[in-house]
Design a protein around this motif. Structure first.
Motif, short mmCIF file in Angstrom:
data_model
loop_
_atom_site.label_atom_id
_atom_site.label_comp_id
_atom_site.label_asym_id
_atom_site.label_seq_id
_atom_site.Cartn_x
_atom_site.Cartn_y
_atom_site.Cartn_z
N TYR A 1 3.09 -1.12 -12.58
CA TYR A 1 2.02 -1.07 -11.59
C TYR A 1 1.51 0.37 -11.48
CZ TYR A 1 -0.23 -1.02 -7.01
OH TYR A 1 -1.12 -0.84 -5.97
N ASP A 2 0.18 0.53 -11.45
CA ASP A 2 -0.40 1.88 -11.51
C ASP A 2 -0.82 2.43 -10.16
OD1 ASP A 2 -2.57 0.29 -10.96
OD2 ASP A 2 -3.69 0.76 -12.80
N GLY A 3 -0.59 1.68 -9.08
CA GLY A 3 -0.89 2.18 -7.74
C GLY A 3 -2.36 2.16 -7.38
N THR A 4 -3.18 1.36 -8.08
CA THR A 4 -4.62 1.39 -7.83
C THR A 4 -5.12 0.23 -6.98
OG1 THR A 4 -5.01 0.22 -9.92
CG2 THR A 4 -5.10 2.63 -9.96
N HIS B 1 -3.72 -6.69 -11.51
CA HIS B 1 -2.73 -5.69 -11.11
C HIS B 1 -1.30 -6.26 -11.24
CE1 HIS B 1 -5.62 -2.76 -9.55
NE2 HIS B 1 -6.31 -3.80 -9.14
N ASN C 1 1.13 7.34 -6.27
CA ASN C 1 0.05 8.33 -6.31
C ASN C 1 0.43 9.66 -5.66
OD1 ASN C 1 -1.83 6.56 -7.57
ND2 ASN C 1 -2.12 5.53 -5.60
N LYS D 1 0.83 -1.21 0.00
CA LYS D 1 0.00 0.00 0.00
C LYS D 1 0.86 1.25 0.00
CE LYS D 1 -3.60 0.01 2.66
NZ LYS D 1 -4.44 0.04 3.89
N THR E 1 0.76 10.37 -2.53
CA THR E 1 -0.14 10.62 -1.40
C THR E 1 0.63 10.50 -0.09
OG1 THR E 1 -1.98 9.70 -2.66
CG2 THR E 1 -2.26 9.88 -0.27
N SER F 1 2.11 2.04 -3.28
CA SER F 1 1.05 2.70 -4.05
C SER F 1 0.97 4.18 -3.71
CB SER F 1 -0.30 2.04 -3.75
OG SER F 1 -0.32 0.70 -4.16
N TYR F 2 1.16 4.51 -2.43
CA TYR F 2 1.12 5.92 -2.03
C TYR F 2 2.20 6.73 -2.75
CZ TYR F 2 -2.12 5.00 1.86
OH TYR F 2 -3.22 4.68 2.62
N LEU G 1 -5.93 -1.84 -3.74
CA LEU G 1 -6.29 -1.24 -2.46
C LEU G 1 -5.50 -1.79 -1.28
CD1 LEU G 1 -10.17 -1.02 -2.84
CD2 LEU G 1 -8.47 0.77 -3.19
#
Length: 675
Positions: free
Chosen positions: A48-51, A64, A23, A16, A25, A19-20, A53
């Motif tokens: 990988y597109d970070g989508t 993914h 993105n 996760k 974030t 992913s942040y 969850l």
């Protein structure tokens, strides 16, 4: 790997966080950022597109692209084997010792399991082993100081120290080991009278530059990149100060304009000055029977929430102060006020009932109906180091709330409430009036349509302030870690004996199950080897100290055992024993860096002992084969044990081990193993 493969264990966290980064974030974690940044970079470069969850273990990745992140961790985990091989080869100058070490790590199910998931552990161990190899290599160049190889290995040691610390704070342990080696080296040089003080000064300067300045520069650079990439508001905002949050795009404080001075009737949030404590918060749930008064809970909460909103009112009136026909009245230092919780219309209240967790502190509750309560709702607002009558500035004024009846001060103990308090932090009213960060607050959000706004750009902190705050929050977060539901924690004495493993995925016999457990033959051999090393090393140390005349071959082996083995034993001790002093929760995987050192010690020790046996049996015809047969027996035994236990890492299906029909039946050697 199958396309619909499931996630395991801590991939929930670190995947996760990757992913942040993709993105951009902002988030909070108790570890430094380098490991997660590398995971995010691996995911980004592999498509990988970070989508995804990453909500809970067992979720399928489906379409993914996770292979880049897992492959990156597996690659670094695989490099541990050649690093250990080269380190032992350098320390012992023995190919069989290096091969035995490589086999111990190759056939360990624990290292294999950790390396095949998106985790920080293989990244951390990569930098630890790279730093150890670099240190050993530059030690071997001691007879060629200031040569190109000497500078290369010294610089690489510094780079890898920065990497280890940049992944987890336990990277400090390898820094301690390199630091001890450096001090010992410099002490030896200082005692060499053939060297001038200028030369000794050059040695000192080189080590300061490569082992202090370079790592600090790289470590600081990782934070610069971290803060530059994570520039969007996210779940980590509430852990940090209001000024920190003002730099995050999407945060309500970013490029915001709010009224400068606090006024009656304003809707506000009140944030603790103590890092990682959060906002003054209340909700409709009551304190349980037997926990002080059975009134509404008041806590602190780390995240943005409507239940953080309070209305500041005069203590002696309940009129609507936002009425446009009424003049604006500013709150001043020394005023008596009420704070009414916006969502429940109950007042911030205290009384002589004891706080739920902190002895000798008073309970803080929400009390009253539609803002009407009693005199225990009255608080005097004071600004730290200000005079009576001065206005209170939003964000910048550091305030204290003194309870009028009891004389206590509103504060947060930082203690985590039980499940009835939603594991939020305890708020108390302390009778001890000394100024501490626990009892100092600031007003963050400020909503009042009757007042003009000012820009908050001037509040954005400098980079050193941001970095210092991040470290304070991480240290506090580490000390406050608590186990989650159904989460297996362990004690340090469990680890070397392989007492209990950790479920990575799957629970019952219908699941595909992976279980983190070291190869018991490898781990118990390592434990035996530590005991044998202490015994044999002590014997040789006493013999050398007493001036015993040892045969040339035995003397050479004793030097390998005492010097090379001593480095590895020190590494094991430094990476293991500090955990006994830690107050935070601990997990089995914390032992794996120490396990790397014990495996290297095992390879070096058994090679040395078998050579000593062959030397002592030199008069017998089979003496020349003792060493080779011993090494071969160890290699075959380790390989066969991996054959037996490899399903732990690659996955088990069918009945659990206690069922006679299970393919793992008979391999549950300890009752505490739960596979």
């Amino acid at each position: 790997m199958r396309k619909g493969i499931r996630r395991g264990w801590d991939e929930t966290h670190f995947g996760k966080m990757g992913s942040y980064y993709i993105n951009r974030t902002f988030f909070f974690d108790v570890h430094p950022p380098l490991g997660k940044m590398l995971v995010g970079l691996a995911g980004y470069l592999s498509g990988y597109d970070g989508t995804f969850l990453f909500q809970k273990p067992g979720d399928k990745y489906e379409h993914h692209s996770y292979l880049g992140m897992r492959g990156f961790c597996a690659f670094l985990g695989a490099l541990l084997i050649p690093f250990a091989y080269l380190t032992v080869l350098e320390l012992s100058q023995s190919l069989p010792a290096a091969l035995l070490t490589a086999a111990l790590l190759t056939f360990d199910t624990g290292c294999l399991t950790l390396s095949q998931y998106i985790l920080l552990d293989p990244i951390l161990m990569f930098f630890i082993m790279a730093a150890m190899l670099s240190m050993v290599k530059y030690n071997s160049c001691a007879n060629r100081p200031f040569s190109a190889p000497w500078w290369l290995w010294l610089s690489l040691t510094g780079v890898n120290l920065a990497g280890a610390l940049g992944v987890k704070f336990v990277g400090l342990f390898i820094i301690l080991q390199v630091g001890w080696n450096t001090l010992s080296d410099l002490w030896h040089l200082f005692g060499d009278l053939s060297l001038s003080m200028v030369t000794v000064g050059k040695h000192l300067t080189a080590r300061v530059l490569c082992l202090i300045v370079l790592p600090l520069a790289l470590y600081t650079a990782t934070y610069a990149v971290h803060f530059m990439v994570l520039n969007k508001s996210g779940p980590g905002d509430g852990f940090f100060s209001s000024a920190f949050q003002a730099r995050l795009s999407g945060n309500n404080l970013h490029n915001a304009s709010i009224p400068e001075h606090l006024a009656y009737g304003s809707v506000i949030t009140v944030k603790s000055a103590r890092m990682a404590v959060g906002y003054l918060h209340s909700h409709g749930h009551l304190y349980p029977e037997g926990i002080g008064a059975h009134q509404q809970q008041v806590t602190t909460y780390l995240h943005k929430d409507y239940n953080n909103l309070w209305i500041i009112k005069k203590h002696n009136t309940n009129s609507d102060l936002l009425d446009p026909s009424l003049p604006v009245e500013f709150v001043r230092h020394g005023d008596i006020i009420r704070l009414e919780h916006k969502e429940t219309s109950r007042n911030l209240h205290s009384h002589y009932h004891e706080a739920p967790l902190t002895r000798k502190h008073y309970q803080v509750t929400g009390y009253g109906i539609n803002g009407t309560g009693d005199s225990n709702d009255f608080w005097r607002i004071e600004v730290v180091n200000r005079k009576f009558g001065n206005r209170i500035k939003v964000l910048r004024s550091r305030i204290r709330l003194i309870h009028l009846v009891t004389g206590c001060v509103l504060g947060s103990s930082g203690k985590v409430l039980p499940k009835w308090g939603w594991e939020q932090l305890e708020v108390t009213c302390t009778p001890y009036l000394k100024e501490t960060l626990n009892s100092i607050w600031n007003v963050e959000d400020h909503i009042n349509p009757k007042l003009p706004n000012i820009s908050l750009d001037v509040l954005q902190p400098s980079f050193p302030e941001i970095m210092l705050e991040a470290h304070m929050v991480m240290i506090r977060g580490n000390s406050g870690l608590k186990p989650k539901d159904n989460e297996f924690t362990s004690k340090p004495w469990h680890w070397p004996i392989n007492y209990q493993g950790l479920r990575f995925s799957g629970i019952n016999d219908t699941d595909f199950r992976v279980y983190l457990l070291g190869n018991p033959v490898v781990w118990w051999l390592n434990l035996l080897s530590i005991a044998l090393y202490l015994l044999s090393g002590s014997i040789f140390a006493v013999a050398v100290q007493r001036g015993a005349r040892l045969p040339a071959e035995v003397e050479g082996l004793s030097q390998v055992l005492l010097q090379g083995g001593g480095q590895l034993l020190l590494g094991w001790m430094i990476h293991y024993f500090p955990f006994f002093l830690m107050g935070r929760i601990l997990y089995f995987h914390h032992y794996f860096p120490a396990m790397l050192f014990s495996s290297m010690l095992t390879g070096l020790l058994w090679d040395t002992l078998l050579r000593l046996c062959a030397w002592s049996l030199a008069s017998f015809s089979l003496a020349g084969h003792v060493h080779a047969l011993g090494i071969l027996s160890l290699l075959l035994g380790i390989a066969y044990s991996f054959y037996l236990f490899h399903p732990l890492a690659y996955g088990m299906v069918g009945p659990l081990a206690q069922d006679p029909r299970s393919p793992m039946a008979g391999l549950r050697w300890l009752e505490s193993w739960d596979f």
